[in-house]
Design a protein around this motif. Structure first.
Motif, PDB file in Angstrom:
ATOM      1  N   SER A   9       0.817  -1.216   0.000  1.00  0.00           N
ATOM      2  CA  SER A   9       0.000   0.000   0.000  1.00  0.00           C
ATOM      3  C   SER A   9       0.853   1.269   0.000  1.00  0.00           C
ATOM      4  O   SER A   9       0.439   2.290   0.495  1.00  0.00           O
ATOM      5  CB  SER A   9      -0.951  -0.004   1.191  1.00  0.00           C
ATOM      6  OG  SER A   9      -0.207   0.030   2.385  1.00  0.00           O
ATOM      7  N   GLN A  11       3.551   3.986  -2.270  1.00  0.00           N
ATOM      8  CA  GLN A  11       3.919   4.400  -3.629  1.00  0.00           C
ATOM      9  C   GLN A  11       5.190   3.712  -4.102  1.00  0.00           C
ATOM     10  O   GLN A  11       5.449   3.677  -5.295  1.00  0.00           O
ATOM     11  CB  GLN A  11       4.103   5.921  -3.681  1.00  0.00           C
ATOM     12  CG  GLN A  11       2.800   6.650  -3.930  1.00  0.00           C
ATOM     13  CD  GLN A  11       3.034   8.107  -4.228  1.00  0.00           C
ATOM     14  OE1 GLN A  11       3.741   8.779  -3.497  1.00  0.00           O
ATOM     15  NE2 GLN A  11       2.428   8.601  -5.274  1.00  0.00           N
ATOM     16  N   LEU A  14       4.974   1.427  -7.018  1.00  0.00           N
ATOM     17  CA  LEU A  14       4.674   1.963  -8.344  1.00  0.00           C
ATOM     18  C   LEU A  14       5.924   2.490  -9.040  1.00  0.00           C
ATOM     19  O   LEU A  14       6.782   3.090  -8.402  1.00  0.00           O
ATOM     20  CB  LEU A  14       3.660   3.103  -8.219  1.00  0.00           C
ATOM     21  CG  LEU A  14       2.314   2.712  -7.603  1.00  0.00           C
ATOM     22  CD1 LEU A  14       1.480   3.962  -7.344  1.00  0.00           C
ATOM     23  CD2 LEU A  14       1.573   1.732  -8.489  1.00  0.00           C
ATOM     24  N   THR A  19       4.032   7.456 -10.369  1.00  0.00           N
ATOM     25  CA  THR A  19       4.036   8.421  -9.262  1.00  0.00           C
ATOM     26  C   THR A  19       4.186   9.845  -9.793  1.00  0.00           C
ATOM     27  O   THR A  19       3.589  10.774  -9.256  1.00  0.00           O
ATOM     28  CB  THR A  19       5.127   8.115  -8.217  1.00  0.00           C
ATOM     29  OG1 THR A  19       6.393   8.073  -8.845  1.00  0.00           O
ATOM     30  CG2 THR A  19       4.867   6.803  -7.511  1.00  0.00           C
ATOM     31  N   LEU A  73      -3.656   7.902  -1.739  1.00  0.00           N
ATOM     32  CA  LEU A  73      -3.321   6.556  -2.184  1.00  0.00           C
ATOM     33  C   LEU A  73      -3.539   5.599  -1.018  1.00  0.00           C
ATOM     34  O   LEU A  73      -2.985   5.801   0.060  1.00  0.00           O
ATOM     35  CB  LEU A  73      -1.860   6.507  -2.647  1.00  0.00           C
ATOM     36  CG  LEU A  73      -1.358   5.175  -3.174  1.00  0.00           C
ATOM     37  CD1 LEU A  73      -2.015   4.842  -4.509  1.00  0.00           C
ATOM     38  CD2 LEU A  73       0.147   5.197  -3.323  1.00  0.00           C
ATOM     39  N   ALA A  76      -1.439  -0.073  -3.572  1.00  0.00           N
ATOM     40  CA  ALA A  76      -0.740  -0.134  -4.849  1.00  0.00           C
ATOM     41  C   ALA A  76      -0.234  -1.553  -5.046  1.00  0.00           C
ATOM     42  O   ALA A  76       0.281  -2.162  -4.112  1.00  0.00           O
ATOM     43  CB  ALA A  76       0.423   0.848  -4.878  1.00  0.00           C
ATOM     44  N   TYR A  84      -0.223  -2.117 -13.367  1.00  0.00           N
ATOM     45  CA  TYR A  84      -0.231  -1.720 -11.964  1.00  0.00           C
ATOM     46  C   TYR A  84      -1.610  -1.193 -11.604  1.00  0.00           C
ATOM     47  O   TYR A  84      -2.300  -0.620 -12.444  1.00  0.00           O
ATOM     48  CB  TYR A  84       0.787  -0.596 -11.711  1.00  0.00           C
ATOM     49  CG  TYR A  84       2.209  -1.021 -11.953  1.00  0.00           C
ATOM     50  CD1 TYR A  84       3.025  -1.412 -10.903  1.00  0.00           C
ATOM     51  CD2 TYR A  84       2.736  -1.040 -13.238  1.00  0.00           C
ATOM     52  CE1 TYR A  84       4.329  -1.818 -11.123  1.00  0.00           C
ATOM     53  CE2 TYR A  84       4.037  -1.454 -13.473  1.00  0.00           C
ATOM     54  CZ  TYR A  84       4.835  -1.835 -12.404  1.00  0.00           C
ATOM     55  OH  TYR A  84       6.116  -2.235 -12.636  1.00  0.00           O
ATOM     56  N   ALA A  86      -3.400   1.294  -8.681  1.00  0.00           N
ATOM     57  CA  ALA A  86      -3.267   2.214  -7.557  1.00  0.00           C
ATOM     58  C   ALA A  86      -4.680   2.550  -7.091  1.00  0.00           C
ATOM     59  O   ALA A  86      -5.479   3.072  -7.860  1.00  0.00           O
ATOM     60  CB  ALA A  86      -2.525   3.479  -7.981  1.00  0.00           C
ATOM     61  N   HIS A  88      -7.233   4.657  -4.807  1.00  0.00           N
ATOM     62  CA  HIS A  88      -7.283   5.975  -4.169  1.00  0.00           C
ATOM     63  C   HIS A  88      -8.624   6.191  -3.481  1.00  0.00           C
ATOM     64  O   HIS A  88      -9.655   5.746  -3.976  1.00  0.00           O
ATOM     65  CB  HIS A  88      -7.102   7.084  -5.212  1.00  0.00           C
ATOM     66  CG  HIS A  88      -5.713   7.181  -5.727  1.00  0.00           C
ATOM     67  ND1 HIS A  88      -5.273   6.434  -6.781  1.00  0.00           N
ATOM     68  CD2 HIS A  88      -4.665   7.928  -5.309  1.00  0.00           C
ATOM     69  CE1 HIS A  88      -3.996   6.726  -7.001  1.00  0.00           C
ATOM     70  NE2 HIS A  88      -3.607   7.618  -6.125  1.00  0.00           N
TER      71      HIS A  88
END
Length: 119
Positions: A9, A11, A14, A19, A73, A76, A84, A86, A88
């Protein structure tokens, strides 16, 4: 040691290009956000499809001004070599006031080729 493997979870999961897009989008920096996409990229958001850099730029400008909201976020993950997701959490003055959205990215040559945003 096992801690790093369960960090889905953040960034850190990613790639830089994602990002970069997310940070630029959050800052309402359309010019910066566009640099993360391929020239022929496709974005699907709220049932609408935007193809090519110009259409995506217009979508980014509109989404930056249509509503006021915060975006965080919450998750991820990498689903395969080029994909990928992500997740939010958004809160703002849009209908419903809160929503969790999955941003599903497909990369090509280090840039975003496809982005699908859906609950």
């Amino acid at each position: 040691m096992h801690d790093n493997q369960s960090r889905t979870s953040t960034q850190d999961t990613l790639p830089e290009v994602i990002t970069r897009y997310l940070n630029a989008h959050r800052a309402h920096d359309t010019a910066g956000a566009i640099t993360a996409f391929t020239r022929e990229a496709t974005v699907i958001d709220d049932g609408h499809t935007y193809e090519g850099a110009e259409a995506i730029g217009e979508w980014l400008d509109r989404s930056a001004t249509e509503f006021s909201y915060t975006i965080h976020l919450t998750g991820a993950q990498q689903t395969d070599a080029t994909r990928y997701i992500a997740t939010h959490h958004l809160e703002g003055d849009f209908p419903g006031g809160t929503v969790d959205l999955r941003y599903q990215f497909t990369l090509h040559d280090g840039l975003i080729e496809r982005l699908v945003i859906e609950p």
